[in-house]
Design a protein around this motif. Structure first.
Motif, PDB file in Angstrom:
ATOM      1  N   GLU A  33       0.959  -1.160  -0.130  1.00 46.03           N
ATOM      2  CA  GLU A  33      -0.097   0.031   0.155  1.00 46.03           C
ATOM      3  C   GLU A  33       0.972   1.347   0.043  1.00 46.03           C
ATOM      4  O   GLU A  33       1.876   1.496   0.873  1.00 46.03           O
ATOM      5  CB  GLU A  33      -0.788   0.094   1.253  1.00 46.03           C
ATOM      6  CG  GLU A  33      -1.871   1.181   1.305  1.00 46.03           C
ATOM      7  CD  GLU A  33      -3.086   0.955   2.305  1.00 46.03           C
ATOM      8  OE1 GLU A  33      -3.822   0.513   2.156  1.00 46.03           O
ATOM      9  OE2 GLU A  33      -2.675   2.009   3.498  1.00 46.03           O
ATOM     10  N   LEU A  34       0.658   2.208  -0.969  1.00 48.46           N
ATOM     11  CA  LEU A  34       1.259   3.316  -1.096  1.00 48.46           C
ATOM     12  C   LEU A  34       0.324   4.695  -0.607  1.00 48.46           C
ATOM     13  O   LEU A  34      -0.763   4.556  -1.067  1.00 48.46           O
ATOM     14  CB  LEU A  34       1.814   3.468  -2.519  1.00 48.46           C
ATOM     15  CG  LEU A  34       2.809   2.777  -2.972  1.00 48.46           C
ATOM     16  CD1 LEU A  34       3.509   2.893  -4.320  1.00 48.46           C
ATOM     17  CD2 LEU A  34       4.123   2.335  -2.034  1.00 48.46           C
ATOM     18  N   VAL A  35       1.057   5.562   0.271  1.00 51.97           N
ATOM     19  CA  VAL A  35       0.198   6.547   0.531  1.00 51.97           C
ATOM     20  C   VAL A  35       0.758   7.753  -0.009  1.00 51.97           C
ATOM     21  O   VAL A  35       1.704   8.327   0.510  1.00 51.97           O
ATOM     22  CB  VAL A  35      -0.071   6.589   2.217  1.00 51.97           C
ATOM     23  CG1 VAL A  35      -0.907   7.676   2.879  1.00 51.97           C
ATOM     24  CG2 VAL A  35      -0.450   5.294   2.806  1.00 51.97           C
ATOM     25  N   ASN A  53      -7.103  10.050  -0.892  1.00 53.98           N
ATOM     26  CA  ASN A  53      -7.094  10.975   0.229  1.00 53.98           C
ATOM     27  C   ASN A  53      -7.294  10.388   1.604  1.00 53.98           C
ATOM     28  O   ASN A  53      -8.412  10.706   2.248  1.00 53.98           O
ATOM     29  CB  ASN A  53      -8.266  12.041  -0.138  1.00 53.98           C
ATOM     30  CG  ASN A  53      -8.339  12.709  -1.372  1.00 53.98           C
ATOM     31  OD1 ASN A  53      -7.065  12.911  -1.899  1.00 53.98           O
ATOM     32  ND2 ASN A  53      -9.210  13.176  -2.147  1.00 53.98           N
ATOM     33  N   PRO A  54      -6.447   9.615   2.193  1.00 56.37           N
ATOM     34  CA  PRO A  54      -6.586   8.939   3.336  1.00 56.37           C
ATOM     35  C   PRO A  54      -6.899  10.044   4.329  1.00 56.37           C
ATOM     36  O   PRO A  54      -6.154  11.279   4.338  1.00 56.37           O
ATOM     37  CB  PRO A  54      -5.128   8.140   3.394  1.00 56.37           C
ATOM     38  CG  PRO A  54      -3.993   9.024   2.701  1.00 56.37           C
ATOM     39  CD  PRO A  54      -5.235   9.535   1.501  1.00 56.37           C
ATOM     40  N   GLY A  55      -7.765   9.509   5.450  1.00 59.90           N
ATOM     41  CA  GLY A  55      -8.070  10.273   6.718  1.00 59.90           C
ATOM     42  C   GLY A  55      -8.787  11.440   6.034  1.00 59.90           C
ATOM     43  O   GLY A  55      -9.220  12.275   6.728  1.00 59.90           O
ATOM     44  N   PRO A  66      -6.548  16.062   1.575  1.00 60.59           N
ATOM     45  CA  PRO A  66      -6.275  15.989   0.136  1.00 60.59           C
ATOM     46  C   PRO A  66      -4.779  15.637   0.077  1.00 60.59           C
ATOM     47  O   PRO A  66      -3.865  15.719   0.856  1.00 60.59           O
ATOM     48  CB  PRO A  66      -6.423  17.426  -0.075  1.00 60.59           C
ATOM     49  CG  PRO A  66      -6.292  18.232   1.062  1.00 60.59           C
ATOM     50  CD  PRO A  66      -6.665  17.335   2.132  1.00 60.59           C
ATOM     51  N   SER A  67      -4.770  14.700  -0.964  1.00 65.25           N
ATOM     52  CA  SER A  67      -3.399  14.319  -1.394  1.00 65.25           C
ATOM     53  C   SER A  67      -3.393  13.981  -2.877  1.00 65.25           C
ATOM     54  O   SER A  67      -4.291  14.150  -3.521  1.00 65.25           O
ATOM     55  CB  SER A  67      -3.059  13.151  -0.748  1.00 65.25           C
ATOM     56  OG  SER A  67      -3.921  11.978  -0.919  1.00 65.25           O
ATOM     57  N   LEU A  68      -2.138  13.669  -3.544  1.00 65.44           N
ATOM     58  CA  LEU A  68      -1.835  13.519  -4.921  1.00 65.44           C
ATOM     59  C   LEU A  68      -2.979  12.179  -5.216  1.00 65.44           C
ATOM     60  O   LEU A  68      -2.977  11.307  -4.622  1.00 65.44           O
ATOM     61  CB  LEU A  68      -0.441  12.980  -5.063  1.00 65.44           C
ATOM     62  CG  LEU A  68      -0.032  12.846  -6.821  1.00 65.44           C
ATOM     63  CD1 LEU A  68      -0.463  13.861  -7.352  1.00 65.44           C
ATOM     64  CD2 LEU A  68       1.248  12.247  -6.704  1.00 65.44           C
ATOM     65  N   SER A  69      -3.561  12.619  -6.475  1.00 68.78           N
ATOM     66  CA  SER A  69      -4.650  11.560  -6.692  1.00 68.78           C
ATOM     67  C   SER A  69      -4.121  10.045  -7.058  1.00 68.78           C
ATOM     68  O   SER A  69      -2.931   9.878  -7.880  1.00 68.78           O
ATOM     69  CB  SER A  69      -5.177  12.018  -8.247  1.00 68.78           C
ATOM     70  OG  SER A  69      -5.613  10.887  -8.913  1.00 68.78           O
ATOM     71  N   LEU A  74     -14.267   1.452  -1.220  1.00 65.26           N
ATOM     72  CA  LEU A  74     -14.471   1.904  -0.085  1.00 65.26           C
ATOM     73  C   LEU A  74     -15.461   2.865   0.302  1.00 65.26           C
ATOM     74  O   LEU A  74     -15.666   3.718  -0.600  1.00 65.26           O
ATOM     75  CB  LEU A  74     -13.116   2.181   0.520  1.00 65.26           C
ATOM     76  CG  LEU A  74     -11.882   1.318   0.218  1.00 65.26           C
ATOM     77  CD1 LEU A  74     -10.612   1.966   0.434  1.00 65.26           C
ATOM     78  CD2 LEU A  74     -11.949   0.080   1.071  1.00 65.26           C
ATOM     79  N   THR A  75     -16.309   2.625   1.485  1.00 67.26           N
ATOM     80  CA  THR A  75     -16.869   4.135   1.796  1.00 67.26           C
ATOM     81  C   THR A  75     -16.161   4.993   2.166  1.00 67.26           C
ATOM     82  O   THR A  75     -16.260   6.276   1.716  1.00 67.26           O
ATOM     83  CB  THR A  75     -17.820   3.552   3.056  1.00 67.26           C
ATOM     84  OG1 THR A  75     -18.579   2.473   2.799  1.00 67.26           O
ATOM     85  CG2 THR A  75     -18.465   4.748   3.583  1.00 67.26           C
ATOM     86  N   GLY A  76     -15.134   4.731   2.876  1.00 63.96           N
ATOM     87  CA  GLY A  76     -13.933   5.993   2.858  1.00 63.96           C
ATOM     88  C   GLY A  76     -13.942   6.484   4.181  1.00 63.96           C
ATOM     89  O   GLY A  76     -15.241   6.643   4.917  1.00 63.96           O
ATOM     90  N   ASP A  77     -12.910   7.267   4.747  1.00 61.32           N
ATOM     91  CA  ASP A  77     -13.005   7.938   6.166  1.00 61.32           C
ATOM     92  C   ASP A  77     -13.714   9.279   5.809  1.00 61.32           C
ATOM     93  O   ASP A  77     -14.045   9.666   4.782  1.00 61.32           O
ATOM     94  CB  ASP A  77     -11.540   8.346   6.501  1.00 61.32           C
ATOM     95  CG  ASP A  77     -10.741   7.260   6.567  1.00 61.32           C
ATOM     96  OD1 ASP A  77     -11.019   6.033   6.881  1.00 61.32           O
ATOM     97  OD2 ASP A  77      -9.399   7.306   6.199  1.00 61.32           O
TER      98      ASP A  77
END
Ligand code: SF4
Length: 497
Positions: free
Chosen positions: A20-22, A56-58, A61-64, A111-114
């Motif tokens: 898994e890469l974040v 977009n963990p948590g 915003p993060s790189l798509s 995933l539903t997502g955080d």
């Protein structure tokens, strides 16, 4: 040569490894370069089938993952794109899926997502137009369309599950929702992170009884003190690290080199235990800087693989008051479920009885009075007077009892007569997200998860067999702010016959 994740995972002879890469909040720079470097080295090493990239963990915003994934995909390594329901409505999600299909990236983790985190000038709007079950269904439908239009490859969609739940209601809800996700089209499953081997055992036993043909991968993590603390404090929804394990990790990392070695050993031991249990692969997380640590985990797994039962006791910690569906592999004490108290009667049992009786009387199309209700609704409709019903009767009743949001496509009957719009911040209609903890909501930590309450209500009413049995479609936004009562009888809502 490109390794095809879907083919490798579906072949029972393989034990598949993914990483898994974040991505971070940058388009260029050290973090992004490191992730691409990990992927390139993984490809060169040859033991990794794919990398998965978070969305977009948590909620931050993060790189798509679509962009970073495509870059990695072009280097030759297969990619699993995390696809959450938080940031787009169904229109945007379908468009995104089409874009991924066009790019050739067909592995999607639905995933539903955080919940939404902070972006430009504060917290973003949480969308959650679909939930993970409905997203799976949408992707499955899209696959049929794409194949019919000449696209040669179907999507290979997967789902997540968190077995690390303490309450019986949460465990049952997670597993029943897993069944729904598989029925909706999920072709593989990845677990949440956790260090309770009895829970890993519970999940695979349940799954093998119900859906053995769908491969399950277990999550393994390179556990740093920072990550252990976050999981121990419940800041990673659905993950579990016990107090004892957190203390142990913190002490191991007093010497960073010893800490890293211990983390590699722990990941390798968990990996071989999962393989011994029959998991079809491992999903390695917590790797941010280089592939070397993954290589070391895989080397160590090869060395200790045959001794896996020896390591069961390393992961025997259980969460306080945890419930287990099966006898455990290691000896842990069983804790009884809490008995219902006066609060449960006032907030759940009495309202449930009232609403369920009212529902049977007024909203059952097999009821002898149903034709009369339909005629009455039609009369109001013809005279443009459904608003009278809504404002004078429906709104006062439903607002006071359910904090109704007026969606016009009522789903309370699928959730123990609780409102998924007002009661669940993610508006889930097909069961809980993975984030509840000890029965309480991931987002509003002082409120009980509506699905835990629904379970308790149905149990009290001796109707548990109906819990999460319905396949509920998404709400129809065309009906927003109209009378759900009239919509039901005029066959306009999701229950149209
Ligand atoms: S109410 Fe339950 S399903 Fe909804 S967000 Fe909270 S924990 Fe998740």
């Amino acid at each position: 040569m490109l390794r095809i994740f879907s083919e490798e995972l579906q072949d029972p002879k393989n034990f598949v490894v993914t990483i898994e890469l974040v991505p971070g909040r940058e388009s260029f720079g050290r973090t992004t370069d490191s992730l691409v470097g990990i992927a390139k080295d993984a490809f060169a090493d040859g033991r990794v089938s794919a990398v998965s990239i978070t969305d977009n963990p948590g909620g931050n915003p993060s790189l798509s993952p679509d962009v970073l994934g495509y870059e990695i995909f072009k280097y030759g390594l297969d990619v699993i794109v995390h696809f959450t329901c938080r940031d787009m409505n169904r229109v945007g999600m379908e468009s995104r899926a089409l874009q991924l299909a066009r790019l050739g990236m067909k592995n999607i983790l639905c995933l539903t997502g955080d919940y939404s985190g902070k972006g430009f000038e504060g917290r973003g709007a949480p969308v959650f137009d679909l939930d993970s079950v409905l997203l799976s269904r949408m992707i499955k439908g899209l696959t049929h369309r794409l194949l019919a239009s000449g696209d040669p490859e179907p999507f290979y969609q997967g789902c997540g599950v968190s077995p690390f739940k303490t309450r019986k209601s949460e465990c049952i809800a997670q597993y029943k929702k897993l069944d729904k996700k598989i029925a909706a089209g999920a072709g593989f499953v990845i677990t949440q992170l956790g260090y309770d081997i009895n829970k890993f055992n519970e999940l695979i036993r349940y799954h093998n009884e119900k859906n053995a043909h769908i491969p399950v991968m277990g999550s393994v993590y390179l556990l740093s003190p920072r990550a252990a603390k976050a999981m121990n404090m419940g800041r990673v929804p659905g993950a579990f690290v016990s107090d004892a394990l957190y203390k142990q990790v913190a002490s191991e990392w007093k010497d960073p080199k010893a800490g890293m070695n211990a983390a590699i050993e722990r990941a390798a031991r968990l990996g071989v235990v999962l393989k011994g249990f029959g998991y079809r692969g491992i999903h390695i997380g917590g790797v941010h800087k280089s592939f070397d640590t993954v290589g070391a985990i895989l080397d160590r797994m090869e060395e200790i693989e045959d001794d896996w039962p020896k390591y069961l006791s390393d992961f025997a910690d259980k969460e306080k008051n945890a419930y287990y569906c099966y006898d455990q592999v290691t000896q842990v004490e069983e804790t009884p479920e809490p008995k219902p108290g006066i609060r449960d009667r006032l907030t759940d049992h009495y309202p449930y009885s009232f609403l369920s009786t009212a529902h049977n009387l007024f909203f059952d199309k097999t009821n002898v009075l149903a034709p009369m209700y339909r005629k009455f609704a039609q009369f109001l409709e013809n005279h443009d007077k459904t608003w009278v019903l809504k404002r004078c009767l429906e709104d006062p009743m439903k607002m006071s009892m359910l904090s109704c949001q007026g969606c016009g496509d009522c789903g309370i009957q699928h959730a123990g007569f609780l409102c998924p719009e007002s009661g669940c911040p993610k508006h889930t209609r097909n069961g809980p997200c993975g984030g509840s903890r000890d029965g309480f909501c991931e987002v509003y930590k002082e409120k009980r998860c509506i699905w835990v309450r629904a379970y308790d209500r149905l149990k009290h009413a001796d109707k548990l067999s109906t819990f999460l049995e319905d396949r509920v479609p998404p709400r129809n936004w065309e009906l927003n702010k109209t009378s759900s009562w009239a919509n039901f009888h005029l066959n306009r809502d999701h229950q149209k016959s």
